[in-house]
Write an enzyme that holds these catalytic residues in place. Structure first.
Site, mmCIF file in Angstrom:
data_model
loop_
_atom_site.group_PDB
_atom_site.id
_atom_site.type_symbol
_atom_site.label_atom_id
_atom_site.label_comp_id
_atom_site.label_asym_id
_atom_site.label_seq_id
_atom_site.Cartn_x
_atom_site.Cartn_y
_atom_site.Cartn_z
ATOM 1 C CE LYS A 113 -13.161 -2.520 -3.301
ATOM 2 N NZ LYS A 113 -12.310 -1.785 -2.322
HETATM 3 C C1 E4P Z 1 -8.955 -1.337 -2.455
HETATM 4 O O1 E4P Z 1 -9.833 -1.503 -3.266
HETATM 5 C C2 E4P Z 1 -8.621 -2.320 -1.419
HETATM 6 O O2 E4P Z 1 -9.727 -2.555 -0.595
HETATM 7 C C3 E4P Z 1 -7.411 -1.864 -0.640
HETATM 8 O O3 E4P Z 1 -6.409 -1.494 -1.542
HETATM 9 C C4 E4P Z 1 -6.911 -2.889 0.368
HETATM 10 O O4 E4P Z 1 -5.697 -2.450 0.916
HETATM 11 P P1 E4P Z 1 -5.014 -3.106 2.194
HETATM 12 O O5 E4P Z 1 -4.593 -4.484 1.857
HETATM 13 O O6 E4P Z 1 -3.851 -2.217 2.495
HETATM 14 O O7 E4P Z 1 -6.053 -3.105 3.289
#
Ligand code: E4P
Length: 287
Positions: A113
């Site tokens: 990521k």
């Molecule tokens: C996943 O890849 C993301 O980091 C995650 O869904 C973020 O979610 P949030 O906005 O609830 O923190």
């Protein structure tokens, strides 16, 4: 059991391998998993350690993250596990790719990521050249998704995910699901090398509507998946209508996917605040 006619891959959004085990035991499938620094900070072992007042050294924290990711990868060897690099506003593309190369070696089924920022997109270009699979995170606009498309041109299908964050747009009164709709529509003009991973899912309806829109992938917290599973994994019918309430629809923009990523306006305040929050949650674990 995974519904036979389900085209979208369903990922678990979390940093606790115990949940992954539970989902496998309950429903018999997990197509992949996404992690991030905030989710790792909520891992029960990390929490217990913090409650004892024992912070990690930087290398211990990385080892801990690697251990969690290895556990996940063993449970879902056919799936993908997203691992997030550390990045704050000063992190260079070189530093991101350096971390990414190291993390990519942790497990055979990693996606790295990277933030959808200028440095993150430069790192993405390098990653694709190196054959590193990536998941572009903190995406909040169609222009950012268009930039991801160009920065990763030439990648193999399956190697690039873009993660638009639905819930965080909803939080400020904008209809996050309309961004998913818009990006999917825009990508239909492309070659299909970048897949849309609906992220920041908060509710059952986010999940069901993302299925209706045919998002390539959805990552959702265990609670939302459990709610869906407990109902028998129903798929949305033609009559399903997403209850967007008072959320403001994000209009579709006609964007030329052939433009260079550097020509797009990739700035978004939620990307900046999201980056800062991930960095803070990670740094908070360190002595
Ligand atoms: C996943 O890849 C993301 O980091 C995650 O869904 C973020 O979610 P949030 O906005 O609830 O923190």
């Amino acid at each position: 059991m995974r519904p036979g006619n389900l085209k979208t891959r369903i990922f678990l959004d979390g940093g606790d391998p115990g949940e992954t085990r539970e989902m496998l035991d309950l429903f018999g499938f997990v197509d992949g998993q996404t992690t991030n620094p905030s989710l790792i900070s909520k891992n029960p072992e990390a929490r217990a350690r913090m409650e004892r007042g024992e912070k990690f050294s930087e290398s211990e924290l990385l080892e801990f993250y690697e251990g969690v990711v290895r556990e996940l990868a063993e449970m879902i060897p056919q799936g993908s596990v997203s691992i997030e690099v550390y990045a704050d506003e000063n992190t260079t593309a070189e530093h991101m790719i350096e971390q990414g190369r190291e993390m990519f070696r942790w497990i055979p089924n990693a996606h790295i990521k990277l933030p959808t920022t200028a440095e993150g997109l430069k790192a993405a270009e390098m990653a694709i050249k190196d054959g590193i699979r990536i998941n572009m995170t903190l995406c909040f606009s169609q222009e950012q998704a268009a930039a991801v498309y160009d920065a990763t041109a030439g990648a193999r299908k399956g190697d690039v995910f873009v993660s638009p964050f639905v819930g965080r747009l909803d939080d400020r009164g904008e209809d996050g699901m309309s961004l998913i709709d818009n990006i999917l529509k825009m990508y239909r003009d492309g070659d299909g090398h970048a897949e849309v991973l609906t992220a920041s899912v908060r509710s059952y309806d986010h999940l069901i509507y993302a299925l209706k829109l045919e998002s390539d992938i959805i990552t959702a917290p265990f609670n939302a998946i459990k709610e869906w599973g407990n109902k028998g994994f129903p798929l949305p019918g033609h009559d399903y209508s997403y209850p967007s309430g008072n959320l403001k629809l994000l209009p579709y923009e006609h964007i030329d996917l052939k433009k260079r990523w550097t020509e797009f306006n990739i700035a978004h305040v939620l990307t900046d605040t999201g980056l800062a929050k991930f960095a803070a949650d990670w740094n908070n674990l360190i002595q």
